[in-house]
Design a protein around this motif. Structure first.
Motif, PDB file in Angstrom:
ATOM      1  N   ARG A  93      -3.358  -5.169  15.129  1.00 38.77           N
ATOM      2  CA  ARG A  93      -2.867  -5.085  13.752  1.00 38.77           C
ATOM      3  C   ARG A  93      -2.534  -6.459  13.204  1.00 38.77           C
ATOM      4  NH1 ARG A  93      -2.764  -0.560  15.981  1.00 38.77           N
ATOM      5  NH2 ARG A  93      -2.619   1.420  14.847  1.00 38.77           N
ATOM      6  N   TYR A  96      -6.142  -8.134  12.559  1.00 36.85           N
ATOM      7  CA  TYR A  96      -6.943  -7.555  11.475  1.00 36.85           C
ATOM      8  C   TYR A  96      -6.035  -6.746  10.544  1.00 36.85           C
ATOM      9  CZ  TYR A  96     -10.606  -8.697  14.838  1.00 36.85           C
ATOM     10  OH  TYR A  96     -11.425  -9.347  15.730  1.00 36.85           O
ATOM     11  N   PRO A  97      -5.111  -7.403   9.858  1.00 33.43           N
ATOM     12  CA  PRO A  97      -4.090  -6.674   9.086  1.00 33.43           C
ATOM     13  C   PRO A  97      -4.639  -5.762   7.997  1.00 33.43           C
ATOM     14  CG  PRO A  97      -4.080  -9.021   8.549  1.00 33.43           C
ATOM     15  CD  PRO A  97      -4.940  -8.866   9.760  1.00 33.43           C
ATOM     16  N   LYS A  98      -5.714  -6.164   7.314  1.00 32.05           N
ATOM     17  CA  LYS A  98      -6.184  -5.336   6.198  1.00 32.05           C
ATOM     18  C   LYS A  98      -6.767  -4.006   6.671  1.00 32.05           C
ATOM     19  CE  LYS A  98     -10.980  -6.901   5.460  1.00 32.05           C
ATOM     20  NZ  LYS A  98     -11.930  -7.387   4.434  1.00 32.05           N
ATOM     21  N   TYR A  99      -7.174  -3.938   7.937  1.00 28.66           N
ATOM     22  CA  TYR A  99      -7.725  -2.692   8.467  1.00 28.66           C
ATOM     23  C   TYR A  99      -6.634  -1.701   8.866  1.00 28.66           C
ATOM     24  CZ  TYR A  99     -12.355  -4.850   8.714  1.00 28.66           C
ATOM     25  OH  TYR A  99     -13.551  -5.442   8.401  1.00 28.66           O
ATOM     26  N   GLU A 101      -3.426  -1.489   7.205  1.00 30.40           N
ATOM     27  CA  GLU A 101      -2.419  -1.219   6.185  1.00 30.40           C
ATOM     28  C   GLU A 101      -2.207   0.289   6.081  1.00 30.40           C
ATOM     29  OE1 GLU A 101      -3.681  -2.831   2.504  1.00 30.40           O
ATOM     30  OE2 GLU A 101      -3.723  -4.914   3.200  1.00 30.40           O
ATOM     31  N   CYS A 103      -2.147   3.804   4.715  1.00 33.59           N
ATOM     32  CA  CYS A 103      -2.929   4.378   3.614  1.00 33.59           C
ATOM     33  C   CYS A 103      -2.118   5.513   2.993  1.00 33.59           C
ATOM     34  CB  CYS A 103      -4.267   4.887   4.147  1.00 33.59           C
ATOM     35  SG  CYS A 103      -5.433   5.375   2.866  1.00 33.59           S
ATOM     36  N   LYS A 108      -3.781   6.140  -2.459  1.00 35.49           N
ATOM     37  CA  LYS A 108      -5.180   6.059  -2.030  1.00 35.49           C
ATOM     38  C   LYS A 108      -5.718   7.425  -1.614  1.00 35.49           C
ATOM     39  CE  LYS A 108      -4.634   1.294  -0.352  1.00 35.49           C
ATOM     40  NZ  LYS A 108      -4.783   0.381   0.820  1.00 35.49           N
ATOM     41  N   ASP A 146     -12.782  -1.168   5.763  1.00 39.67           N
ATOM     42  CA  ASP A 146     -11.351  -1.313   6.042  1.00 39.67           C
ATOM     43  C   ASP A 146     -10.552  -0.149   5.455  1.00 39.67           C
ATOM     44  OD1 ASP A 146     -12.217  -3.154   3.706  1.00 39.67           O
ATOM     45  OD2 ASP A 146     -10.101  -2.806   3.274  1.00 39.67           O
ATOM     46  N   GLN A 150      -8.220   2.373   7.626  1.00 39.51           N
ATOM     47  CA  GLN A 150      -6.827   2.584   7.207  1.00 39.51           C
ATOM     48  C   GLN A 150      -6.491   4.072   7.161  1.00 39.51           C
ATOM     49  OE1 GLN A 150      -6.248   0.791   3.367  1.00 39.51           O
ATOM     50  NE2 GLN A 150      -6.765  -1.265   4.078  1.00 39.51           N
TER      51      GLN A 150
END
Length: 301
Positions: A93, A96-99, A101, A103, A108, A146, A150
């Motif tokens: 995490r 690769y933080p954006k993957y 986050e 959801c 979303k 991504d 998420q």
């Protein structure tokens, strides 16, 4: 007797509990047989794992009993292996933080509509949950890889709070019907494949017992080739390919726990149980961002 459509939709995809030993008699026997687990052993190992985690200076982990028990059960109460997995859980995490986050369904929700990802409330005779994923509606003009990861990881993390799933594990059913070459090119990148496989194999505390692929396209070999370099031999052996032959799937998974589109006895697949669970836990999901490795401060020159 099969449950009715109304009963099916009123259920949630998992039964969350703060008590890791909140299990049926069958699951307690299974935990003792497969994991060599007793309540006393589980309580002792949770305390030991929590103590080891608090000694890591740059990590702020979740320390609830139900969270830690998921790692202990995945690693069959090997403290060192469980500790390593918790570290990997947060390291990926951090990398690769954006993957990863959270959801949130209120923000979303459209992702969950396009990426059909749910767990029907029914369980197999061994207590295993069926994780069913349908990819046909994933529009690469609207969603990215991504976003999909998420949504999947957010849903799965809630299921870690189900003691029964911790003990019995899950069976993954991947439906690739109507999956297109454009979806493959845009959504299944080597990085996305690496993150998915690394999570399942090394950092996500869930016992994946079987992986079944149905309705795969003619170019499935090209899809599998992207994932294969990252798959350990143990996981490769768990993957079964069935095409559109549901009788082949039924040799492994009983129709009693499958929706009717897979020749099962349950009503047509719906993601309503998942969406109810997500909205019910939205505030909890928001809090997940507070846990993990502490970013190192950059001292200006």
């Amino acid at each position: 007797m099969p449950i009715t459509k109304t009963e099916y939709e009123e259920n949630l995809m998992c039964r969350q509990s703060s008590d890791p030993f909140d299990l049926s008699l069958e699951r307690k026997i299974q935990a003792e047989t497969e994991l060599d687990e007793t309540r006393e052993k589980l309580e002792m190992n949770i305390k030991l794992l929590r103590k080891r985690l608090t000694e890591i200076k740059d990590l702020e982990p979740e320390t609830e009993d139900i969270f830690l028990s998921s790692f202990l059960r995945t690693k069959k109460h090997n403290i060192e292996k469980a500790l390593k997995m918790v570290k990997e859980f947060y390291k990926i995490r951090q990398s690769y933080p954006k993957y990863f986050e959270p959801c949130l369904p209120s923000q979303k929700g459209f992702i969950y509509d396009l990426f059909f990802f749910t767990i029907p409330p029914e369980r197999t005779d061994l207590g295993r949950a069926m994780l069913i994923t349908k990819c046909k509606n994933m529009d690469p003009r609207v969603v990215t890889s991504d976003m999909i990861i998420q949504a999947g990881m957010t849903s799965l993390k809630l299921c870690l709070e189900d003691p029964g799933i911790q003990v019995s594990g899950i069976i993954i059913l991947l439906d690739l019907g109507n999956f297109t070459v454009m979806q493959q090119l845009k959504l299944i990148t080597p990085r996305a494949a690496y993150i998915i496989v690394s999570s399942i194999q090394d950092s996500f505390p869930m016992r994946v017992r079987e992986i079944h692929v149905v309705n795969e396209p003619l170019f499935f070999d090209a899809i599998y080739a992207i994932f294969k370099p990252f798959l350990k031999e143990k996981f490769r052996k768990r993957i079964k390919i069935h095409g559109s032959d549901m009788s082949s799937l039924h040799k492994w998974v009983s129709p009693d726990v499958l929706p009717e589109e897979y020749g099962g006895k349950l009503p047509p697949l719906t993601n309503e149980p998942m969406m109810k669970q997500l909205f019910k836990n939205e505030e909890k999901i928001k809090d997940w961002i507070h846990y993990g490795y502490i970013p190192k401060k950059v001292i200006p020159r």
